[in-house]
Write an enzyme that holds these catalytic residues in place. Sequence first.
Site, PDB file in Angstrom:
ATOM      1  N   GLU A 163      12.808  46.669  14.202  1.00  0.00           N
ATOM      2  CA  GLU A 163      13.624  47.813  14.565  1.00  0.00           C
ATOM      3  C   GLU A 163      12.825  48.808  15.420  1.00  0.00           C
ATOM      4  O   GLU A 163      11.593  48.687  15.542  1.00  0.00           O
ATOM      5  CB  GLU A 163      14.126  48.505  13.295  1.00  0.00           C
ATOM      6  N   ASP A 216      13.902  35.572  10.760  1.00  0.00           N
ATOM      7  CA  ASP A 216      14.140  36.614   9.760  1.00  0.00           C
ATOM      8  C   ASP A 216      15.148  36.151   8.722  1.00  0.00           C
ATOM      9  O   ASP A 216      15.766  35.095   8.850  1.00  0.00           O
ATOM     10  CB  ASP A 216      14.631  37.901  10.437  1.00  0.00           C
ATOM     11  N   ASN A 256      20.168  48.330  19.497  1.00  0.00           N
ATOM     12  CA  ASN A 256      19.085  49.313  19.530  1.00  0.00           C
ATOM     13  C   ASN A 256      17.784  48.700  20.048  1.00  0.00           C
ATOM     14  O   ASN A 256      16.713  49.284  19.881  1.00  0.00           O
ATOM     15  CB  ASN A 256      18.868  49.930  18.146  1.00  0.00           C
ATOM     16  N   HIS A 284      16.405  45.871  19.060  1.00  0.00           N
ATOM     17  CA  HIS A 284      15.582  45.116  18.116  1.00  0.00           C
ATOM     18  C   HIS A 284      15.529  43.637  18.483  1.00  0.00           C
ATOM     19  O   HIS A 284      16.458  43.071  19.047  1.00  0.00           O
ATOM     20  CB  HIS A 284      16.049  45.322  16.670  1.00  0.00           C
TER      21      HIS A 284
END
Length: 224
Positions: free
Chosen positions: A126, A55, A119, A121
Amino acid sequence: MRAVAAEIAALVRAHPQAVLGLASGDTPMGVYRELARLHREEALDFSGVHTFNLDEYSGIAVDDPRSFHSAMRTHLFDIVGLPPSRTHFPDEWATGDEFEQAIHSAGGIDYQLLGVGRNGHIGFNEPGSPMTSRTRHVALTEVTREDAARIFGGVDRVPTHAVTMGVATIREARRVRVLAFGPGKAGVVLRTRSAPVDPQWPASLLHGHPDVQLIVDQAAVDRP
């Protein structure tokens, strides 16, 4: 860290043109330091390797020291002599489809390194990311942006969007290793191990992969 680096080194020695999927951020830096040491002290040769990073933030220059491009050059690529022509980031391509095609043309990812966020990810996939997702632009959650605030000097300076390799792309890697270190990841590790497959916890979407391992330290499994 050393065990993961040793596994990567063994792959590169056995297959000099191996394709590595790499993560950025703090978590994998110990692995990259060890790979750099192996290159320097044991002549580990990366000259035939191709890398595909997971990413990159949107709207950030590649030479910005906060970019993943810059971090990877500083901590690994320049040290082991990997030229830009053999290192690939999803933001360098006009479309996600082109990045996917580049991975395919290289023979697919042999070894995918991942971290996992607070979270759940993986990459910048996400909560809510489907298992079928591919390389694409995404909006970053507030949790993710808060975790990057230290690097950017405040959450208001953290980019709101990024480009990420998709879950389906990650799952196609032949081997997947997920790293989680430190007491702050204890809850993340527990949930990743026990959660049913659920797009709201993206790391759970790796369940069922034929060769996936969650690599943790003692602090990440100790519960208060």
